[in-house]
Design an enzyme around this catalytic site. Structure first.
Site, mmCIF file in Angstrom:
data_model
loop_
_atom_site.group_PDB
_atom_site.id
_atom_site.type_symbol
_atom_site.label_atom_id
_atom_site.label_comp_id
_atom_site.label_asym_id
_atom_site.label_seq_id
_atom_site.Cartn_x
_atom_site.Cartn_y
_atom_site.Cartn_z
ATOM 1 N N LEU A 179 0.824 -1.238 0.000
ATOM 2 C CA LEU A 179 0.000 0.000 0.000
ATOM 3 C C LEU A 179 0.850 1.276 0.000
ATOM 4 O O LEU A 179 0.352 2.343 0.336
ATOM 5 C CB LEU A 179 -1.000 0.014 1.167
ATOM 6 N N SER A 232 8.208 -3.131 -19.401
ATOM 7 C CA SER A 232 7.834 -1.806 -19.899
ATOM 8 C C SER A 232 8.479 -1.552 -21.251
ATOM 9 O O SER A 232 9.584 -2.047 -21.527
ATOM 10 C CB SER A 232 8.335 -0.764 -18.895
ATOM 11 N N ALA A 233 7.806 -0.722 -22.054
ATOM 12 C CA ALA A 233 8.392 -0.305 -23.334
ATOM 13 C C ALA A 233 9.661 0.501 -23.124
ATOM 14 O O ALA A 233 10.408 0.721 -24.072
ATOM 15 C CB ALA A 233 7.374 0.518 -24.119
ATOM 16 N N TYR A 250 15.018 3.197 -13.608
ATOM 17 C CA TYR A 250 13.746 2.477 -13.686
ATOM 18 C C TYR A 250 13.772 1.481 -14.851
ATOM 19 O O TYR A 250 13.481 0.288 -14.687
ATOM 20 C CB TYR A 250 12.576 3.452 -13.866
ATOM 21 N N LYS A 303 13.783 -2.972 -15.098
ATOM 22 C CA LYS A 303 12.943 -3.860 -15.922
ATOM 23 C C LYS A 303 13.825 -4.762 -16.782
ATOM 24 O O LYS A 303 13.584 -5.959 -16.926
ATOM 25 C CB LYS A 303 11.999 -3.032 -16.809
ATOM 26 N N ARG A 340 3.028 8.703 -28.691
ATOM 27 C CA ARG A 340 3.050 7.511 -27.842
ATOM 28 C C ARG A 340 1.890 6.587 -28.176
ATOM 29 O O ARG A 340 0.869 7.015 -28.710
ATOM 30 C CB ARG A 340 2.927 7.892 -26.351
HETATM 31 P P1 NAD Z 1 1.094 1.475 -9.167
HETATM 32 O O1 NAD Z 1 2.110 2.253 -8.416
HETATM 33 O O2 NAD Z 1 -0.274 2.029 -9.287
HETATM 34 O O3 NAD Z 1 0.976 0.005 -8.550
HETATM 35 C C1 NAD Z 1 2.084 -0.680 -7.999
HETATM 36 C C2 NAD Z 1 1.590 -1.312 -6.693
HETATM 37 O O4 NAD Z 1 2.672 -2.042 -6.119
HETATM 38 C C3 NAD Z 1 1.144 -0.269 -5.662
HETATM 39 O O5 NAD Z 1 -0.117 -0.645 -5.164
HETATM 40 C C4 NAD Z 1 2.220 -0.315 -4.593
HETATM 41 O O6 NAD Z 1 1.711 -0.021 -3.307
HETATM 42 C C5 NAD Z 1 2.695 -1.758 -4.726
HETATM 43 N N1 NAD Z 1 4.078 -1.988 -4.290
HETATM 44 C C6 NAD Z 1 5.185 -1.272 -4.625
HETATM 45 N N2 NAD Z 1 6.269 -1.820 -4.054
HETATM 46 C C7 NAD Z 1 5.840 -2.905 -3.348
HETATM 47 C C8 NAD Z 1 6.494 -3.874 -2.544
HETATM 48 N N3 NAD Z 1 7.809 -3.839 -2.358
HETATM 49 N N4 NAD Z 1 5.758 -4.835 -1.961
HETATM 50 C C9 NAD Z 1 4.410 -4.889 -2.133
HETATM 51 N N5 NAD Z 1 3.743 -3.991 -2.890
HETATM 52 C C10 NAD Z 1 4.452 -3.008 -3.486
HETATM 53 O O7 NAD Z 1 1.718 1.192 -10.620
HETATM 54 P P2 NAD Z 1 1.013 0.603 -11.916
HETATM 55 O O8 NAD Z 1 0.888 1.715 -12.903
HETATM 56 O O9 NAD Z 1 -0.165 -0.190 -11.575
HETATM 57 O O10 NAD Z 1 2.195 -0.337 -12.450
HETATM 58 C C11 NAD Z 1 2.224 -1.727 -12.172
HETATM 59 C C12 NAD Z 1 3.463 -2.333 -12.785
HETATM 60 O O11 NAD Z 1 3.485 -2.066 -14.189
HETATM 61 C C13 NAD Z 1 4.778 -1.769 -12.241
HETATM 62 O O12 NAD Z 1 5.706 -2.830 -12.130
HETATM 63 C C14 NAD Z 1 5.227 -0.789 -13.311
HETATM 64 O O13 NAD Z 1 6.621 -0.624 -13.333
HETATM 65 C C15 NAD Z 1 4.722 -1.483 -14.561
HETATM 66 N N6 NAD Z 1 4.499 -0.541 -15.667
HETATM 67 C C16 NAD Z 1 3.653 0.524 -15.481
HETATM 68 C C17 NAD Z 1 3.443 1.420 -16.522
HETATM 69 C C18 NAD Z 1 2.550 2.636 -16.335
HETATM 70 O O14 NAD Z 1 2.637 3.568 -17.131
HETATM 71 N N7 NAD Z 1 1.649 2.666 -15.364
HETATM 72 C C19 NAD Z 1 4.094 1.240 -17.744
HETATM 73 C C20 NAD Z 1 4.940 0.132 -17.886
HETATM 74 C C21 NAD Z 1 5.144 -0.764 -16.845
HETATM 75 C C1 UD1 Z 2 7.252 7.029 -19.343
HETATM 76 C C2 UD1 Z 2 8.250 5.897 -19.445
HETATM 77 C C3 UD1 Z 2 7.570 4.550 -19.406
HETATM 78 C C4 UD1 Z 2 6.687 4.462 -18.207
HETATM 79 C C5 UD1 Z 2 5.685 5.613 -18.251
HETATM 80 C C6 UD1 Z 2 4.780 5.585 -17.056
HETATM 81 C C7 UD1 Z 2 10.304 6.204 -20.711
HETATM 82 C C8 UD1 Z 2 10.924 6.291 -22.064
HETATM 83 N N1 UD1 Z 2 8.994 6.009 -20.685
HETATM 84 O O1 UD1 Z 2 6.524 7.040 -20.529
HETATM 85 O O2 UD1 Z 2 8.512 3.534 -19.301
HETATM 86 O O3 UD1 Z 2 6.038 3.240 -18.249
HETATM 87 O O4 UD1 Z 2 6.403 6.856 -18.239
HETATM 88 O O5 UD1 Z 2 5.450 5.859 -15.875
HETATM 89 O O6 UD1 Z 2 10.988 6.281 -19.722
HETATM 90 N N2 UD1 Z 2 4.145 14.988 -21.713
HETATM 91 C C9 UD1 Z 2 3.927 16.359 -21.784
HETATM 92 N N3 UD1 Z 2 3.564 17.012 -20.647
HETATM 93 C C10 UD1 Z 2 3.404 16.378 -19.447
HETATM 94 C C11 UD1 Z 2 3.634 14.973 -19.375
HETATM 95 C C12 UD1 Z 2 4.012 14.315 -20.530
HETATM 96 O O7 UD1 Z 2 4.052 16.959 -22.846
HETATM 97 O O8 UD1 Z 2 3.083 17.050 -18.439
HETATM 98 C C13 UD1 Z 2 4.479 14.252 -22.946
HETATM 99 C C14 UD1 Z 2 5.815 13.514 -22.916
HETATM 100 O O9 UD1 Z 2 6.839 14.346 -23.392
HETATM 101 C C15 UD1 Z 2 5.515 12.332 -23.855
HETATM 102 C C16 UD1 Z 2 4.028 12.073 -23.641
HETATM 103 O O10 UD1 Z 2 3.492 13.261 -23.095
HETATM 104 O O11 UD1 Z 2 5.696 12.719 -25.204
HETATM 105 C C17 UD1 Z 2 3.752 10.916 -22.674
HETATM 106 O O12 UD1 Z 2 4.485 11.136 -21.477
HETATM 107 P P1 UD1 Z 2 4.257 10.214 -20.171
HETATM 108 O O13 UD1 Z 2 2.807 10.071 -19.928
HETATM 109 O O14 UD1 Z 2 5.096 10.806 -19.081
HETATM 110 O O15 UD1 Z 2 4.808 8.790 -20.576
HETATM 111 P P2 UD1 Z 2 6.203 8.377 -21.249
HETATM 112 O O16 UD1 Z 2 7.252 9.388 -20.976
HETATM 113 O O17 UD1 Z 2 5.948 8.007 -22.654
#
Ligand code: NAD
Ligand code: UD1
Length: 338
Positions: free
Chosen positions: A34, A125-126, A149, A153, A231
């Site tokens: 949490l 993640s991408a 970060y 991954k 994106r």
């Molecule tokens: P989030 O932060 O909403 O969810 C992550 C959850 O993990 C949270 O509820 C947090 O409390 C829990 N957590 C963190 N560390 C922990 C630990 N050590 N033990 C137990 N629980 C723990 O994030 P999300 O957006 O749901 O992302 C989920 C996964 O997907 C992550 O691994 C993230 O890196 C990956 N991911 C997310 C995105 C994105 O844009 N949201 C993109 C690519 C990959």
């Molecule tokens: C980044 C990470 C991705 C991660 C994701 C969610 C990289 C290359 N990508 O994606 O791994 O999963 O965050 O945490 O590290 N933007 C604005 N103004 C803002 C915010 C964003 O213009 O206030 C633009 C950014 O420049 C980008 C697009 O919006 O072009 C998306 O940004 P964002 O939502 O932060 O995601 P990524 O950077 O693509």
């Protein structure tokens, strides 16, 4: 494969995946510390589905707690979301990121091995593709990372590959997410960033609501259709269903695989803002500012492999992503905290 342990199941993607898994009849056990979520999300999951899950508040780095969970529950497979995900924060807190994302995963894998549970879906993640992969980005593109970060991954992907090489009883699916956005259609489950959002969609909805004054568009001179970054935004419910499809892959016992989860379509920052303006019916103030360090111009997925091998494809378009994100934001202006 009936009982699934979902690490990080109270978070954004985990909670939406729990909804889809319960709807498909799986038994769920959630472990989450949490740190970045609110347990109210778990109650909402149960309300939406009319089904219950079991929750353990624990840290995945705590092997004693994990062992107790595996002893109490007969886990068939693990979907591993738990981790830290704020890309720029990872540059100032690298040790916290390696500890949580890498050491935490190793601890989880050790406990899984000890209990003979060798079925895993991992949230990659991408960002493992770095800034040079040609678009659309396919799974066999070379990996290169720019942030701690992203490196966590990449390292976990390598650990899983080594683990599978050492013991091919493991079934592992690594899913590389592009840009998850949107919310559950009910408007009661969504992304709940702490403080000012880092990602574009929650920033845009908070500006639209008047919580923030304007969107700062990071860069207007990229080599893209309108100069702003492109994106592959994917609806979180589509993403969640990608995990349900991946479980079938585990059931087929097909070893180690990796898939992109994206729509295959790129949208620019301005296109997303314009789509949101259409949805809410009013202009959204924005200003084009300098590029954000580390950002790339264009990223969208090649989804050929995932469509062919998992039979999964994203259904929802950008309009639906904006509609659902907006419904969540207006129904819950303070997220789960209210
Ligand atoms: P989030 O932060 O909403 O969810 C992550 C959850 O993990 C949270 O509820 C947090 O409390 C829990 N957590 C963190 N560390 C922990 C630990 N050590 N033990 C137990 N629980 C723990 O994030 P999300 O957006 O749901 O992302 C989920 C996964 O997907 C992550 O691994 C993230 O890196 C990956 N991911 C997310 C995105 C994105 O844009 N949201 C993109 C690519 C990959
Ligand atoms: C980044 C990470 C991705 C991660 C994701 C969610 C990289 C290359 N990508 O994606 O791994 O999963 O965050 O945490 O590290 N933007 C604005 N103004 C803002 C915010 C964003 O213009 O206030 C633009 C950014 O420049 C980008 C697009 O919006 O072009 C998306 O940004 P964002 O939502 O932060 O995601 P990524 O950077 O693509």
């Amino acid at each position: 494969m009936k009982k699934i342990l979902v690490t990080g199941g109270a978070g954004f993607i985990g909670s939406h995946t729990c909804v889809e898994l319960l709807n498909q009849g799986y038994d769920l056990v959630v472990v989450d510390n949490l740190l970045h979520s609110n347990p109210k999300s778990l109650k909402v999951i149960e309300d939406i589905t009319g089904k219950s899950l079991r929750f353990y508040q624990a840290d995945i780095r705590d092997s004693k707690s994990l062992k107790a969970i595996f002893e109490a529950e007969k886990i068939d497979a693990v979907i591993h979301f738990a981790g830290l995900k704020v890309v720029n924060e990872s540059s100032s807190l690298p040790l916290e990121y390696y500890d949580n994302n890498v050491s935490g995963t190793v601890t989880l894998l050790q406990v899984m091995k000890a209990f003979g549970c060798k079925n895993l879906i991992f949230s990659s993640s991408a960002s493992v593709y770095g800034n040079e992969a040609p678009v659309p980005v396919s799974e066999d593109s070379p990996r290169s990372v720019m942030t701690p970060y992203g490196r966590t991954k990449l390292i976990v992907e390598d650990i899983l590959t080594d683990l599978f090489s050492s013991d091919d009883d493991w079934n592992i699916v690594m899913l590389r997410y592009f840009n998850p956005v949107g919310a559950h259609h009910s408007g009661n489950l969504g992304e709940d960033p702490k403080g000012k959002p880092n990602n574009l969609m929650p920033y845009v909805t908070q500006v639209a609501l008047g919580k923030l004054t304007k969107v700062y568009v990071f860069g207007g001179n990229y080599d893209t259709k309108d100069g702003t970054g492109v994106r592959d935004y994917i609806h979180v419910v589509d993403l969640a269903r990608g995990h349900v499809a991946a479980i079938q892959k585990l059931k087929d016992q097909s070893g180690l695989s990796v898939y992109n989860l994206g729509t295959g379509k790129g949208s620019s920052v301005l296109e997303l803002i314009q789509e949101m303006e259409q949805v809410i019916g009013t202009p959204i103030p924005y200003e084009i500012v300098d590029r954000r360090p580390g950002d790339i111009a264009v990223s969208y997925a090649d989804v050929t492999k995932v469509q062919k091998e998992l039979g999964w494809r994203a259904e929802y378009d950008l309009k639906r992503m904006c509609q659902d994100a907006w419904r969540w934001q207006t129904q819950h202006p303070h997220g789960f905290a209210e």
